[in-house]
Design an enzyme around this catalytic site. Structure first.
Site, PDB file in Angstrom:
ATOM      1  N   SER A 138       0.849  -1.188   0.000  1.00  0.00           N
ATOM      2  CA  SER A 138       0.000   0.000   0.000  1.00  0.00           C
ATOM      3  C   SER A 138       0.882   1.235   0.000  1.00  0.00           C
ATOM      4  O   SER A 138       2.060   1.192   0.396  1.00  0.00           O
ATOM      5  CB  SER A 138      -0.887   0.003   1.257  1.00  0.00           C
ATOM      6  OG  SER A 138      -1.542   1.240   1.431  1.00  0.00           O
ATOM      7  N   TYR A 152      -1.261  -0.633  10.561  1.00  0.00           N
ATOM      8  CA  TYR A 152      -1.484  -0.915   9.136  1.00  0.00           C
ATOM      9  C   TYR A 152      -0.260  -0.515   8.305  1.00  0.00           C
ATOM     10  O   TYR A 152       0.195  -1.284   7.449  1.00  0.00           O
ATOM     11  CB  TYR A 152      -2.723  -0.165   8.660  1.00  0.00           C
ATOM     12  CG  TYR A 152      -3.050  -0.354   7.188  1.00  0.00           C
ATOM     13  CD1 TYR A 152      -3.490  -1.582   6.714  1.00  0.00           C
ATOM     14  CD2 TYR A 152      -2.917   0.699   6.282  1.00  0.00           C
ATOM     15  CE1 TYR A 152      -3.793  -1.759   5.375  1.00  0.00           C
ATOM     16  CE2 TYR A 152      -3.226   0.532   4.945  1.00  0.00           C
ATOM     17  CZ  TYR A 152      -3.658  -0.703   4.496  1.00  0.00           C
ATOM     18  OH  TYR A 152      -3.953  -0.872   3.166  1.00  0.00           O
ATOM     19  N   SER A 153       0.276   0.680   8.561  1.00  0.00           N
ATOM     20  CA  SER A 153       1.459   1.122   7.825  1.00  0.00           C
ATOM     21  C   SER A 153       2.634   0.177   8.060  1.00  0.00           C
ATOM     22  O   SER A 153       3.382  -0.143   7.135  1.00  0.00           O
ATOM     23  CB  SER A 153       1.844   2.543   8.244  1.00  0.00           C
ATOM     24  OG  SER A 153       0.860   3.467   7.843  1.00  0.00           O
ATOM     25  N   LYS A 156       2.068  -3.131   6.110  1.00  0.00           N
ATOM     26  CA  LYS A 156       2.258  -2.995   4.665  1.00  0.00           C
ATOM     27  C   LYS A 156       3.726  -2.745   4.319  1.00  0.00           C
ATOM     28  O   LYS A 156       4.181  -3.154   3.239  1.00  0.00           O
ATOM     29  CB  LYS A 156       1.370  -1.879   4.122  1.00  0.00           C
ATOM     30  CG  LYS A 156      -0.114  -2.244   4.114  1.00  0.00           C
ATOM     31  CD  LYS A 156      -0.384  -3.554   3.379  1.00  0.00           C
ATOM     32  CE  LYS A 156      -1.864  -3.842   3.203  1.00  0.00           C
ATOM     33  NZ  LYS A 156      -2.104  -5.164   2.574  1.00  0.00           N
ATOM     34  N   ILE A 185      -8.050   3.879  -3.517  1.00  0.00           N
ATOM     35  CA  ILE A 185      -8.805   3.220  -4.582  1.00  0.00           C
ATOM     36  C   ILE A 185     -10.296   3.299  -4.244  1.00  0.00           C
ATOM     37  O   ILE A 185     -10.695   3.030  -3.106  1.00  0.00           O
ATOM     38  CB  ILE A 185      -8.381   1.748  -4.739  1.00  0.00           C
ATOM     39  CG1 ILE A 185      -6.858   1.645  -4.949  1.00  0.00           C
ATOM     40  CG2 ILE A 185      -9.128   1.089  -5.881  1.00  0.00           C
ATOM     41  CD1 ILE A 185      -6.332   2.367  -6.170  1.00  0.00           C
TER      42      ILE A 185
END
Length: 250
Positions: A138, A152-153, A156, A185
């Site tokens: 991402s 999350y960062s 990824k 997206i």
């Protein structure tokens, strides 16, 4: 014989677009999904295609092993793997406000799933000295997250490290390993809620901050994934392909 691709998390959004793109490209497509309703919906939608939907928890070792055993018994091969399972679970807390259980759940969803599916796919791919693996990173793993948080960062970014090391380890066996790193997206309720909660001024600022002036589409990500699994990408290995309209380059 058609090439066989396994897609984890193939029932909605980017995953569903990827299923469709591979079917159109002439693959036998297997999709892992954990949500029973989504699983039923996608099986119904693609029932007339060369498609197999399996209920599989990509974070559970036994579930993944059982699913790949079923695939091998049915097809005798796996030519490509696309690891799409992941997400932020809507957890955006800063590090000092983050529960350990939330951290571990997000790391598991994004990294453990990628590891487990890759490990089992590679065992089969080595039989044919051929394979294509594409992992879902991402923009959050390349720079920082707009919608997610620190867990999350981190997850990824970990996908990128996993991709790069596997590309080295597996290249002698004819297996390439690459990643895609989408920006924002237009896919799913998460994006709809994010966008609906913005003021007109905030929306205008966001769009102007992206040189392309828009969100990406699931199909644009799916097409890039299919390319990385094709013969046209045979000498591409260990890369992270940014799909973000130019909002971040590096």
């Amino acid at each position: 014989m058609k090439p066989v691709v396994v897609i984890s998390g193939g029932a909605t959004g980017i995953g569903k677009a990827t299923v469709k793109a591979f079917i159109e490209a002439g693959y036998s497509v297997v999709s892992f999904n954990i949500n029973e309703k989504h699983h039923k919906d996608i099986c119904d939608e693609f029932k007339s295609c060369d498609f197999l939907g399996l209920l599989c928890d990509a974070t559970d070792e036994n579930s993944v092993k059982s699913s790949f055993s079923e695939i091998y018994n049915r097809y005798g091969r796996v030519d490509a793997l696309v690891n799409i399972v992941g997400g932020s679970l809507g957890i955006t807390n800063s590090v000092d406000q983050l529960e350990l259980s939330d951290w571990e759940n997000i790391i598991s969803l994004n990294l453990r799933s990628t590891f487990l599916c890759t490990r089992e796919a590679v065992k089969i791919m080595k039989n044919n000295n051929y394979g294509r693996i594409v992992n879902m990173s991402s923009l959050a793993g390349r720079s920082r997250s707009v919608l997610g948080g620190v867990a999350y960062s981190t997850a990824k970014a970990g996908v990128i490290g996993f991709t790069r090391q596997c590309s080295k380890d597996l290249a002698p066996f004819g297996i390439t390993v690459n990643a895609v790193a989408p920006g924002t997206i237009a896919s799913g309720e998460r994006i709809k809620n994010f966008w609906n909660n913005k003021t007109d001024k905030e929306k205008d600022f966001y769009m102007k901050s992206n040189p392309s002036g828009r969100f990406g589409t699931p199909e644009e990500v799916a097409n890039a994934i299919v390319f990385l699994c094709s013969g046209n990408a045979s000498f591409i290995n260990g890369i992270v392909l940014d799909i973000n309209g130019g909002v971040w380059v590096g």
